[in-house]
Design a protein around this motif. Sequence first.
Motif, PDB file in Angstrom:
ATOM      1  N   PHE A  77       0.795  -1.230   0.000  1.00 50.80           N
ATOM      2  CA  PHE A  77       0.000   0.000   0.000  1.00 50.80           C
ATOM      3  C   PHE A  77       0.830   1.284   0.000  1.00 50.80           C
ATOM      4  CE2 PHE A  77      -3.170  -2.991   1.817  1.00 50.80           C
ATOM      5  CZ  PHE A  77      -4.222  -2.737   0.945  1.00 50.80           C
ATOM      6  N   GLY A  78       2.104   1.184   0.314  1.00 53.43           N
ATOM      7  CA  GLY A  78       2.952   2.373   0.300  1.00 53.43           C
ATOM      8  C   GLY A  78       2.991   3.156   1.589  1.00 53.43           C
ATOM      9  N   ARG A  79       2.046   2.897   2.486  1.00 48.08           N
ATOM     10  CA  ARG A  79       1.980   3.659   3.726  1.00 48.08           C
ATOM     11  C   ARG A  79       1.030   2.970   4.698  1.00 48.08           C
ATOM     12  NH1 ARG A  79       0.112   9.315   2.320  1.00 48.08           N
ATOM     13  NH2 ARG A  79      -0.578   9.531   4.476  1.00 48.08           N
ATOM     14  N   ILE A  80       1.080   3.397   5.957  1.00 47.72           N
ATOM     15  CA  ILE A  80       0.108   2.984   6.968  1.00 47.72           C
ATOM     16  C   ILE A  80      -0.232   4.228   7.775  1.00 47.72           C
ATOM     17  CG2 ILE A  80      -0.377   1.533   8.985  1.00 47.72           C
ATOM     18  CD1 ILE A  80       1.774  -0.403   7.947  1.00 47.72           C
ATOM     19  N   ASP A  81      -1.517   4.519   7.905  1.00 52.26           N
ATOM     20  CA  ASP A  81      -1.946   5.725   8.619  1.00 52.26           C
ATOM     21  C   ASP A  81      -2.633   5.430   9.941  1.00 52.26           C
ATOM     22  OD1 ASP A  81      -1.604   8.104   6.481  1.00 52.26           O
ATOM     23  OD2 ASP A  81      -2.267   6.278   5.461  1.00 52.26           O
ATOM     24  N   GLU A 126       7.506   6.241  10.774  1.00 52.73           N
ATOM     25  CA  GLU A 126       6.734   6.789   9.645  1.00 52.73           C
ATOM     26  C   GLU A 126       5.776   7.869  10.124  1.00 52.73           C
ATOM     27  OE1 GLU A 126       3.286   5.313   6.465  1.00 52.73           O
ATOM     28  OE2 GLU A 126       4.360   3.841   7.676  1.00 52.73           O
ATOM     29  N   TRP A 127       5.068   7.607  11.206  1.00 55.43           N
ATOM     30  CA  TRP A 127       4.101   8.571  11.717  1.00 55.43           C
ATOM     31  C   TRP A 127       4.783   9.828  12.233  1.00 55.43           C
ATOM     32  CZ3 TRP A 127       0.337   4.989  14.940  1.00 55.43           C
ATOM     33  CH2 TRP A 127      -0.347   4.157  14.051  1.00 55.43           C
ATOM     34  N   THR A 128       5.928   9.663  12.882  1.00 48.37           N
ATOM     35  CA  THR A 128       6.654  10.818  13.407  1.00 48.37           C
ATOM     36  C   THR A 128       7.127  11.713  12.270  1.00 48.37           C
ATOM     37  OG1 THR A 128       7.387   9.548  15.339  1.00 48.37           O
ATOM     38  CG2 THR A 128       8.625  11.548  14.800  1.00 48.37           C
ATOM     39  N   GLU A 129       7.627  11.100  11.211  1.00 42.96           N
ATOM     40  CA  GLU A 129       8.089  11.872  10.059  1.00 42.96           C
ATOM     41  C   GLU A 129       6.937  12.625   9.403  1.00 42.96           C
ATOM     42  OE1 GLU A 129      10.371  11.157   5.760  1.00 42.96           O
ATOM     43  OE2 GLU A 129      10.093   9.502   7.171  1.00 42.96           O
ATOM     44  N   GLY A 131       4.038  13.393  10.933  1.00 38.57           N
ATOM     45  CA  GLY A 131       3.307  14.226  11.886  1.00 38.57           C
ATOM     46  C   GLY A 131       1.851  13.854  11.998  1.00 38.57           C
ATOM     47  N   ASP A 132       1.544  12.585  11.744  1.00 41.09           N
ATOM     48  CA  ASP A 132       0.157  12.124  11.795  1.00 41.09           C
ATOM     49  C   ASP A 132       0.153  10.599  11.872  1.00 41.09           C
ATOM     50  OD1 ASP A 132      -2.649  12.306  11.773  1.00 41.09           O
ATOM     51  OD2 ASP A 132      -2.717  11.949   9.619  1.00 41.09           O
ATOM     52  N   GLY A 133      -0.894  10.063  12.492  1.00 45.26           N
ATOM     53  CA  GLY A 133      -1.050   8.620  12.625  1.00 45.26           C
ATOM     54  C   GLY A 133      -1.983   8.340  13.783  1.00 45.26           C
ATOM     55  N   ALA A 134      -2.499   7.123  13.855  1.00 48.58           N
ATOM     56  CA  ALA A 134      -3.410   6.777  14.942  1.00 48.58           C
ATOM     57  C   ALA A 134      -3.314   5.292  15.252  1.00 48.58           C
ATOM     58  CB  ALA A 134      -4.843   7.148  14.583  1.00 48.58           C
ATOM     59  N   PHE A 135      -3.247   4.995  16.539  1.00 45.48           N
ATOM     60  CA  PHE A 135      -3.247   3.617  17.028  1.00 45.48           C
ATOM     61  C   PHE A 135      -4.483   3.430  17.880  1.00 45.48           C
ATOM     62  CE2 PHE A 135      -2.035   0.344  20.191  1.00 45.48           C
ATOM     63  CZ  PHE A 135      -1.786  -0.707  19.313  1.00 45.48           C
ATOM     64  N   ASP A 173       1.313  15.783  21.355  1.00 46.04           N
ATOM     65  CA  ASP A 173       1.783  17.026  20.738  1.00 46.04           C
ATOM     66  C   ASP A 173       2.486  16.804  19.403  1.00 46.04           C
ATOM     67  OD1 ASP A 173       0.799  18.479  22.874  1.00 46.04           O
ATOM     68  OD2 ASP A 173       2.686  18.406  23.991  1.00 46.04           O
ATOM     69  N   THR A 174       2.558  15.552  18.961  1.00 49.44           N
ATOM     70  CA  THR A 174       3.259  15.250  17.712  1.00 49.44           C
ATOM     71  C   THR A 174       2.314  15.059  16.535  1.00 49.44           C
ATOM     72  OG1 THR A 174       3.228  12.838  17.985  1.00 49.44           O
ATOM     73  CG2 THR A 174       5.014  14.053  19.084  1.00 49.44           C
ATOM     74  N   GLY A 175       1.004  15.108  16.792  1.00 50.08           N
ATOM     75  CA  GLY A 175       0.027  14.844  15.748  1.00 50.08           C
ATOM     76  C   GLY A 175      -0.383  13.389  15.668  1.00 50.08           C
TER      77      GLY A 175
END
Length: 241
Positions: A77-81, A126-129, A131-135, A173-175
Motif C-alpha cells: 500500500f505504500g503507507r500505513i496511517d 513513519e508517523w513521526t516523520e 506528523g500524523d497517525g493513529a493507534f 503534541d506530535t500529531g
Amino acid sequence: MSKVIAVFGAGSGLGASVARRFGREGFRVALVARRRHRLDALVEQLAVDGIEAAGFTADLSRPADVPALIASVRDRFGRIDVIEYGPFSTEQSLIPAAQTDAAVLEAGLPMFLLTPVEVVRAVLPEWTERGDGAFLLTTGVTAVHPMPRLSGLAPLGAAARNYLYSLHGELADTGIYAGTLSVGAMIARSEMSTLIDRAGTPTGSTAKFPVVDPDDLAEQYWDMYTKRDRIEQLHPQPQGA
C-alpha cells in the motif's frame, strides 16, 4: 495517495465493521489475521462495497514477526496511517482470578501486550516523520473495571491499556493519536458470538454481557479518530455517565 488502515485481528465482527467504516471514507484496508480463507472472503466482501483491501496472514502471538509484517503492508500500500488492534483468540476466557495461573497469562502475553507494543514501534518512525497517525486499541471492559470471577486475560488488557495511556500522553503534541475502545458486550457477528450461538449460551461470564452491533463500535472508532478528544471510550456507557 489515499490513506491506509491496518486492521489487526480482522474478522467477521468488529474488524469487518472497522474496515467498512474507514473504507467508506476513502481508506484502503490491510486485513491481518491467521486464516487465509477468512481474509480472502472479507477482501471480496469489501470489494463489493468499492473498498480496496488486501489480506495478510500472520500469527499475532509472535511479536518478532511484526517488522516483516509491517514491511509487507507498506510494500502493498505504500503507507500505513491507522492501526486498529483487536485480535480474538478462541482460547480467550473470563475465568475467576483464583483459577488464573501463570500459564494462562503467559500464553496470552504475546498477542495481547507484546505484539501491540511492537506494532507501534514499527510504525512510529513513519508517523513521526509525517506528523500524523493513529493507534486504536480494542480491549474488554474488565481491563478498566476488574470484576470478581471475570479475570482470565483481563490483567493483560489492563497492562496494554496502561501502555496506551502513557503513549497517548507522550505523542499528543506530535500529531499522533492513541486511543482505546473498551467493550463490555458480546460483539454480534464475531467468531465468539458464533461459537456461543452454536453451543448455546454458557453459564458464567458471557451471560453477563449484552450484545452490541460492531457497526456501532466502528462508528465510535471513527468519531475517536476524527475528533481525537479522548483517550478512551467505554461501550456500553456506564449508567449515569
